[in-house]
Design an enzyme around this catalytic site. Sequence first.
Site, short mmCIF file in Angstrom:
data_model
loop_
_atom_site.label_atom_id
_atom_site.label_comp_id
_atom_site.label_asym_id
_atom_site.label_seq_id
_atom_site.Cartn_x
_atom_site.Cartn_y
_atom_site.Cartn_z
N GLY A 6 11.71 25.85 16.22
CA GLY A 6 11.35 24.76 15.49
C GLY A 6 12.56 23.76 15.72
O GLY A 6 12.74 23.04 14.53
N GLY A 9 12.20 19.86 15.11
CA GLY A 9 11.61 19.59 13.48
C GLY A 9 12.68 18.77 12.58
O GLY A 9 13.66 18.48 12.84
N GLN A 10 12.20 18.47 11.38
CA GLN A 10 13.04 17.46 10.59
C GLN A 10 14.35 18.46 10.25
O GLN A 10 15.48 17.87 10.22
CB GLN A 10 12.18 17.17 9.14
N TYR A 127 -0.98 25.87 4.59
CA TYR A 127 0.29 25.73 4.80
C TYR A 127 0.88 26.69 3.77
O TYR A 127 1.55 27.57 4.00
CB TYR A 127 0.96 24.37 4.58
N LYS A 131 2.62 30.47 4.12
CA LYS A 131 3.93 30.83 3.49
C LYS A 131 3.91 31.98 2.52
O LYS A 131 4.89 32.62 2.38
CB LYS A 131 4.49 29.47 2.82
N ILE A 157 12.13 17.73 1.53
CA ILE A 157 13.46 17.63 2.22
C ILE A 157 13.71 16.26 2.56
O ILE A 157 12.78 15.55 3.41
CB ILE A 157 13.72 18.53 3.30
C1 VAH Z 1 5.48 19.49 2.95
N1 VAH Z 1 7.75 18.84 3.06
O1 VAH Z 1 5.29 18.36 2.43
C2 VAH Z 1 7.05 20.04 3.25
C3 VAH Z 1 7.30 20.76 1.83
C4 VAH Z 1 7.25 21.08 -0.48
C5 VAH Z 1 6.78 20.18 0.59
O2 VAH Z 1 6.70 22.07 2.07
O3 VAH Z 1 4.55 19.88 3.62
#
Ligand code: VAH
Length: 299
Positions: A6, A9-10, A127, A131, A157
């Site tokens: 990755g 990515g950001q 998501y 995780k 972030i």
């Molecule tokens: C998102 N930037 O917005 C990510 C992050 C807590 C936010 O996991 O999905």
Amino acid sequence: KILVTGACGQVGTELLPYLRERVGVDNIIDAGPFEFLDVRDKDNLSRIIIEHGCNRVIHLATLLSVVGEKNPALTLKINNNGIQNILELAAQQKLQVMSPSTIAVFGPNAPKENTPNDAAMNPSTIYGISKVHTELLGSYYRERFNVDFRSLRLPGIIGKAKAGGGTTDYAVDIFQAAVLSGKYTCFLPADLDLPMLYMPDCLDAFWNLIQAPRKHLTRCVYNVQGMSFSPHSLSSAIQKHLPHFQLVCKPDFREAIARSWPRSVDDSFARADWGWKPKYDLQRMTQDMLKASKAFSGQ
Ligand code: VAH
């Protein structure tokens, strides 16, 4: 040698130069912007790890909250299958694995303010669910196969690299808009606080956690945050530098995702176990981001 997945990515975009400075260019193996490292391809991952003699993996390849809700099946394939491949290879090759989690693992059953490290995890996004799987599978491989798995529950972030399709992306995009047009339309309500972290602190957190002596770690997953703010308070911080900046809030489907998350998290275990101490608060981050945005747009 460190394999970074990755890497485009950001976080990856800014983590690569940061790591190269510390371990040397030749010790960072990444899929550069022109080739694609598919973390679902375990044989290819295995070939790269063995050919380069990697002993650490920083596994960032992930579909985030907003992109994930648009394609749950793909999110499970990339997020769940990806970490499973990495952990299986780590058990075989004795690799340290650093793979971030997110404050999005917390849902309605967790306290909203100063969410404890051990609060209940019942996320409402695919998501967040993926995780929770990362955290539980990483902990399993640590106990069962002695894999040195470490993870940070990342908040939103903020950095100079393009955001990656998350619910906190407004806090990245607002700066360019403030400098270029003096106005930003936000997809979250003005008063909704979320935990956030400025990229320099995020990179230090990654580095300090992977360097920490394993015996100091009382757990493998750590909450971290640098600050907590709402779109309104971010707008006020920007107006200290750009008095005419205007924030317009037009909440959309992302409001429900953001409301299911903590307002702020308790990161006392990170502070106690491996010396976590963020350097950037809202004012200092805003000043730094506006300076970078002005330079980027040639002002
Ligand atoms: C998102 N930037 O917005 C990510 C992050 C807590 C936010 O996991 O999905």
